[in-house]
Scaffold this motif. Structure first.
Motif, PDB file in Angstrom:
ATOM      1  N   ASP A   1      69.067  52.484 -18.573  1.00  0.00           N
ATOM      2  CA  ASP A   1      67.811  51.970 -19.122  1.00  0.00           C
ATOM      3  C   ASP A   1      66.644  52.900 -18.807  1.00  0.00           C
ATOM      4  O   ASP A   1      65.783  53.151 -19.653  1.00  0.00           O
ATOM      5  CB  ASP A   1      67.513  50.567 -18.581  1.00  0.00           C
ATOM      6  CG  ASP A   1      68.412  49.508 -19.206  1.00  0.00           C
ATOM      7  OD1 ASP A   1      69.000  49.802 -20.260  1.00  0.00           O
ATOM      8  OD2 ASP A   1      68.522  48.418 -18.638  1.00  0.00           O
ATOM      9  N   GLN A   2      66.623  53.409 -17.579  1.00  0.00           N
ATOM     10  CA  GLN A   2      65.549  54.327 -17.194  1.00  0.00           C
ATOM     11  C   GLN A   2      65.619  55.607 -18.016  1.00  0.00           C
ATOM     12  O   GLN A   2      64.607  56.118 -18.500  1.00  0.00           O
ATOM     13  CB  GLN A   2      65.640  54.653 -15.703  1.00  0.00           C
ATOM     14  CG  GLN A   2      64.540  55.608 -15.238  1.00  0.00           C
ATOM     15  CD  GLN A   2      64.660  55.963 -13.768  1.00  0.00           C
ATOM     16  OE1 GLN A   2      65.648  55.605 -13.116  1.00  0.00           O
ATOM     17  NE2 GLN A   2      63.676  56.659 -13.243  1.00  0.00           N
ATOM     18  N   CYS A   3      66.839  56.113 -18.181  1.00  0.00           N
ATOM     19  CA  CYS A   3      67.016  57.349 -18.944  1.00  0.00           C
ATOM     20  C   CYS A   3      66.585  57.144 -20.398  1.00  0.00           C
ATOM     21  O   CYS A   3      65.848  57.960 -20.960  1.00  0.00           O
ATOM     22  CB  CYS A   3      68.471  57.780 -18.883  1.00  0.00           C
ATOM     23  SG  CYS A   3      68.742  59.454 -19.486  1.00  0.00           S
TER      24      CYS A   3
ATOM     25  N   PHE B   1      64.514  47.707 -26.556  1.00  0.00           N
ATOM     26  CA  PHE B   1      63.724  48.009 -25.359  1.00  0.00           C
ATOM     27  C   PHE B   1      64.004  47.012 -24.243  1.00  0.00           C
ATOM     28  O   PHE B   1      63.092  46.554 -23.562  1.00  0.00           O
ATOM     29  CB  PHE B   1      62.230  48.016 -25.699  1.00  0.00           C
ATOM     30  CG  PHE B   1      61.855  49.002 -26.760  1.00  0.00           C
ATOM     31  CD1 PHE B   1      62.406  50.259 -26.786  1.00  0.00           C
ATOM     32  CD2 PHE B   1      60.963  48.658 -27.767  1.00  0.00           C
ATOM     33  CE1 PHE B   1      62.083  51.171 -27.771  1.00  0.00           C
ATOM     34  CE2 PHE B   1      60.626  49.558 -28.762  1.00  0.00           C
ATOM     35  CZ  PHE B   1      61.185  50.820 -28.758  1.00  0.00           C
ATOM     36  N   GLN B   2      65.262  46.662 -24.066  1.00  0.00           N
ATOM     37  CA  GLN B   2      65.614  45.722 -23.012  1.00  0.00           C
ATOM     38  C   GLN B   2      65.575  46.419 -21.655  1.00  0.00           C
ATOM     39  O   GLN B   2      65.711  47.634 -21.556  1.00  0.00           O
ATOM     40  CB  GLN B   2      67.009  45.156 -23.270  1.00  0.00           C
ATOM     41  CG  GLN B   2      68.099  46.215 -23.369  1.00  0.00           C
ATOM     42  CD  GLN B   2      69.445  45.623 -23.683  1.00  0.00           C
ATOM     43  OE1 GLN B   2      69.947  44.809 -22.928  1.00  0.00           O
ATOM     44  NE2 GLN B   2      70.025  46.022 -24.807  1.00  0.00           N
ATOM     45  N   GLY B   3      65.423  45.631 -20.618  1.00  0.00           N
ATOM     46  CA  GLY B   3      65.426  46.178 -19.260  1.00  0.00           C
ATOM     47  C   GLY B   3      64.025  46.436 -18.734  1.00  0.00           C
ATOM     48  O   GLY B   3      63.059  46.569 -19.492  1.00  0.00           O
ATOM     49  N   ASN B   4      63.924  46.516 -17.410  1.00  0.00           N
ATOM     50  CA  ASN B   4      62.619  46.687 -16.764  1.00  0.00           C
ATOM     51  C   ASN B   4      61.950  48.010 -17.122  1.00  0.00           C
ATOM     52  O   ASN B   4      60.736  48.087 -17.271  1.00  0.00           O
ATOM     53  CB  ASN B   4      62.769  46.584 -15.244  1.00  0.00           C
ATOM     54  CG  ASN B   4      63.140  45.178 -14.804  1.00  0.00           C
ATOM     55  OD1 ASN B   4      62.824  44.205 -15.493  1.00  0.00           O
ATOM     56  ND2 ASN B   4      63.817  45.067 -13.668  1.00  0.00           N
ATOM     57  N   PHE B   5      62.753  49.075 -17.222  1.00  0.00           N
ATOM     58  CA  PHE B   5      62.166  50.385 -17.467  1.00  0.00           C
ATOM     59  C   PHE B   5      61.571  50.505 -18.868  1.00  0.00           C
ATOM     60  O   PHE B   5      60.727  51.361 -19.116  1.00  0.00           O
ATOM     61  CB  PHE B   5      63.207  51.478 -17.234  1.00  0.00           C
ATOM     62  CG  PHE B   5      63.567  51.663 -15.800  1.00  0.00           C
ATOM     63  CD1 PHE B   5      62.728  52.364 -14.945  1.00  0.00           C
ATOM     64  CD2 PHE B   5      64.728  51.115 -15.280  1.00  0.00           C
ATOM     65  CE1 PHE B   5      63.043  52.528 -13.615  1.00  0.00           C
ATOM     66  CE2 PHE B   5      65.057  51.275 -13.950  1.00  0.00           C
ATOM     67  CZ  PHE B   5      64.220  51.982 -13.109  1.00  0.00           C
TER      68      PHE B   5
ATOM     69  N   ARG C   1      58.060  47.633 -24.702  1.00  0.00           N
ATOM     70  CA  ARG C   1      58.234  46.288 -25.251  1.00  0.00           C
ATOM     71  C   ARG C   1      56.889  45.561 -25.303  1.00  0.00           C
ATOM     72  O   ARG C   1      56.527  44.944 -26.328  1.00  0.00           O
ATOM     73  CB  ARG C   1      59.235  45.525 -24.390  1.00  0.00           C
ATOM     74  CG  ARG C   1      59.790  44.267 -25.007  1.00  0.00           C
ATOM     75  CD  ARG C   1      61.006  43.775 -24.229  1.00  0.00           C
ATOM     76  NE  ARG C   1      60.709  43.459 -22.852  1.00  0.00           N
ATOM     77  CZ  ARG C   1      61.224  44.097 -21.809  1.00  0.00           C
ATOM     78  NH1 ARG C   1      62.055  45.096 -22.003  1.00  0.00           N
ATOM     79  NH2 ARG C   1      60.919  43.741 -20.569  1.00  0.00           N
ATOM     80  N   GLU C   2      56.133  45.643 -24.236  1.00  0.00           N
ATOM     81  CA  GLU C   2      54.829  44.972 -24.192  1.00  0.00           C
ATOM     82  C   GLU C   2      53.834  45.635 -25.140  1.00  0.00           C
ATOM     83  O   GLU C   2      53.028  44.957 -25.783  1.00  0.00           O
ATOM     84  CB  GLU C   2      54.300  44.993 -22.756  1.00  0.00           C
ATOM     85  CG  GLU C   2      55.093  44.107 -21.807  1.00  0.00           C
ATOM     86  CD  GLU C   2      54.644  44.269 -20.368  1.00  0.00           C
ATOM     87  OE1 GLU C   2      53.631  44.986 -20.144  1.00  0.00           O
ATOM     88  OE2 GLU C   2      55.287  43.698 -19.477  1.00  0.00           O
TER      89      GLU C   2
END
Length: 631
Positions: free
Chosen positions: A301-303, A353-357, A362-363
């Motif tokens: 997700d970060q990548c 755009f799922q996931g914290n990263f 997403r916002e």
């Protein structure tokens, strides 16, 4: 030595058997106890003496055995060390060749070197331990560099910009036809998101995925997770940016984005690119990331977030420029276009755009959607005031349709091209019917503001008759437009009927204002003659020839004036034009014929009758046919 020891063992075994037999005998016979005890003592002393005499030989035998065992162990250790040296020699050749030709052999060589390192690090008493460890360490370091370079080379080779044609081919046929157009694209896309099927583009050949996966796994296993992450991110983010540039979005700095003007932005291009980016390009990037790093301890997700982040935020920044720009009804369609697209992409944004990263993207997408909705709603509400206050002093000399009317109807048509988006925009939580009523209320307010503006423009005419022709023309254009368009569904049949009556009222007002005087001339009723007139100049009704001459002269003058003026006026709709001419003829011609029938003989008996009776009813009818042509 060995034979002696063996004979001794046999003799001792025989003596032990004899002693046992004696003990049994002693137990059976108490009377022989003393002699048996004496015999046993004799045997014990004899055995002890024998054992003492042979003990030096046993010690020498044991020492020889231990020496042999030490020699064997030394030979085995030397062979193991030599084997490790051979492993290093063979692995070094593989490492120096690199992983390009045979990745599997390269990985096996790395694993063998790690085994050698463990062997020597756990046996540090070997004299050559430090030297070998240093050599193995150097080879392992080279292997990391080699595998890293191979990953970089492969990612660079297969991370190229995607051609627009490839991306368009991934769209459903119903939507790919829209690409390249700019008419209500956001509206059409928002209608098709749920049912359309998209293909994921092949951004990297599938046959390369296993190779990239194995190399990435090796990098992470070697502790080079950051290098793996950096190489992948740089290669894929560059490919994504170049793909967007080929589609038409240049990479801009934040300062340049803030300096953009909405009027200079190709919003049609933006909606296409935003649509393709989320539905196609980023779906492809997700697939690549999932395949390459599948089963690897790696934060995918970060990548992915860093690969997509810069390009996505650039696209969203374009949208923010429009959403935060000064409210203007010229920008409304831009807002609706973009809002329709972003609303339709909401579910895809949540998945992609799922996931914290990815939460920032997403916002940002959600905030843009909200900003566009707010801006569109405020612009629509402000439109009512803006339309009513439009103060153009342009007078259409012939009473034709005002450019503002055409502009407004095109504007309204544009609104109803976005009918689905507008219904979502005005969506109420209670029910869909309230959604439509809110849209209808807003539309009616805008239309009423526009009609008020037209009434104000009609008052600019000095001739009241032309003022009514102007209103009749413009209202008829509006009613016809609404009746033939989708706005009929929102404004409703009652609105159309009500305004058709207003069109007719203006037609009637025109007839009253424009023709009242001429009808007064033809409807003259005189019951008494002029005392100064001779009997031959007075009709049986008591109307004098002089007065009739004046009436004919007045009629001719007024009709010619009307003809000269109103033939320059325009009624562009042929049906409306013919209806108004016919209505005038149906009143004017009978009245004219009646006037001639009643009083024409007074003129015809005098001199130059054609000077007064200049037109026949048929000629008047022909001249009426020249009214409202704008000649």
């Amino acid at each position: 030595m060995d034979q002696t020891g063996s004979g001794l063992d046999k003799r001792m075994e025989a003596l032990s058997l004899q002693a046992s037999a004696l003990r049994e005998a002693l137990q059976r016979s108490e009377e022989n106890t003393d002699s048996a005890v004496a015999a046993l003592d004799s045997f014990d002393r004899h055995i002890s003496a024998i054992d003492a005499s042979f003990r030096p030989a046993q010690v020498r035998a044991q020492a020889s055995t231990m020496a042999n065992e030490n020699i064997d162990r030394t030979i085995e250790a030397a062979e193991a060390i030599l084997a490790q040296f051979e492993i290093v020699r063979r692995a070094e050749a593989v490492i120096l060749r690199g992983p390009h030709e045979d990745l599997k052999s390269f990985q096996e060589a790395v694993d063998l070197l790690k085994g050698v390192f463990h062997f020597f690090s756990s046996n540090k008493n070997f004299k050559s331990c430090e030297g070998v460890l240093s050599q193995v360490n150097n080879l392992l370091t080279k292997s990391k560099l080699k595998i890293e370079e191979e990953f970089r080379q492969l990612m660079s080779t297969y991370s190229k910009a995607s051609e627009p044609a490839l991306l368009f081919d991934c769209l459903p046929k119903s939507l790919s036809a829209l690409e390249g157009t700019s008419q209500s694209v956001g509206e059409q896309l928002s209608k098709s998101f749920e049912s359309a099927t998209y293909r994921t583009p092949i951004l990297i050949p599938p046959r390369i995925f296993p190779l990239l996966h194995d190399i990435a796994h090796q990098l992470v296993q070697d502790g080079n997770q950051q290098s793996c992450y950096r190489i992948y991110r740089d290669a894929r983010s560059s490919a994504l940016e170049l793909s967007l540039q080929k589609l038409g979005i240049e990479k801009l700095t934040e300062d340049k984005i803030q300096q953009l003007e909405p009027s200079n932005m190709k919003i049609g291009t933006w909606t296409h690119i935003m649509h393709i980016t989320v539905k196609v390009l980023l779906a492809g990037e997700r697939k690549i990331c999932d395949h390459i790093f599948d089963g690897i301890t790696f934060n995918k997700d970060q990548c992915f977030a860093e690969v997509a982040g810069s390009s996505v935020m650039t696209l969203l920044s374009f949208g923010d420029v429009v959403a935060k720009s000064k409210r203007s009804h010229e920008n409304l369609f831009l807002l609706l276009e973009m809002y329709g697209l972003m609303h339709g992409l909401q579910s895809d944004v949540e998945v992609t755009f799922q996931g914290n990263f990815c939460s920032g993207m997403r916002e940002a997408a959600l905030n843009l959607t909200k900003s566009l909705a707010q801006a569109a709603q405020e612009t629509l509400l402000d439109l009512e005031v803006a339309v009513e206050k439009e103060n153009s002093k342009t007078i259409i000399q012939n009473g034709n349709i005002h450019p503002f009317t055409i502009e407004m109807m095109n504007y309204v048509k544009g609104l109803f091209d976005y009918q689905s988006t507008l219904k979502i925009l005005f969506q109420q939580p209670e029910s869909g019917s309230e959604t439509e009523s809110q849209l209808a209320i807003t539309t009616m307010k805008i239309m009423q503001a526009f009609l008020n503006n037209l009434n104000g423009k009609s008052k600019l005419y000095k001739d009241p008759a032309l003022s009514h022709i102007f209103l009749m023309n413009n209202l008829h254009y509006i009613v016809t437009f609404v009746r033939r368009s989708e706005s009929n569904d929102i404004l409703g049949g009652d609105w159309i009927q009500r305004h058709r009556k207003i069109v007719q009222q203006n037609a009637n007002q025109y007839k009253r204002v424009a023709w009242a005087k001429i009808f007064q001339v033809l409807s003259v009723q005189v019951t008494g003659g002029n005392s100064s007139s001779s009997p031959s100049d007075v009709s049986s009704t008591g109307v004098s020839r002089t007065m009739i001459k004046e009436r004919f002269k007045s009629f001719n003058m007024q009709f010619e004036e009307l003809h000269a003026k109103q033939s320059q006026w325009t009624i562009p709709d042929q049906e409306l034009r013919d209806e108004l001419r016919l209505a005038m003829a149906e009143v004017l011609l009978p009245a004219y014929r009646s006037f001639i029938s009643r009083f024409g003989y007074l003129i015809q008996r005098g001199k130059n009758p054609h000077k007064y009776i200049k037109y026949s009813p048929e000629e008047l009818d022909q001249m009426l046919g020249q009214f409202f042509l704008g000649q």
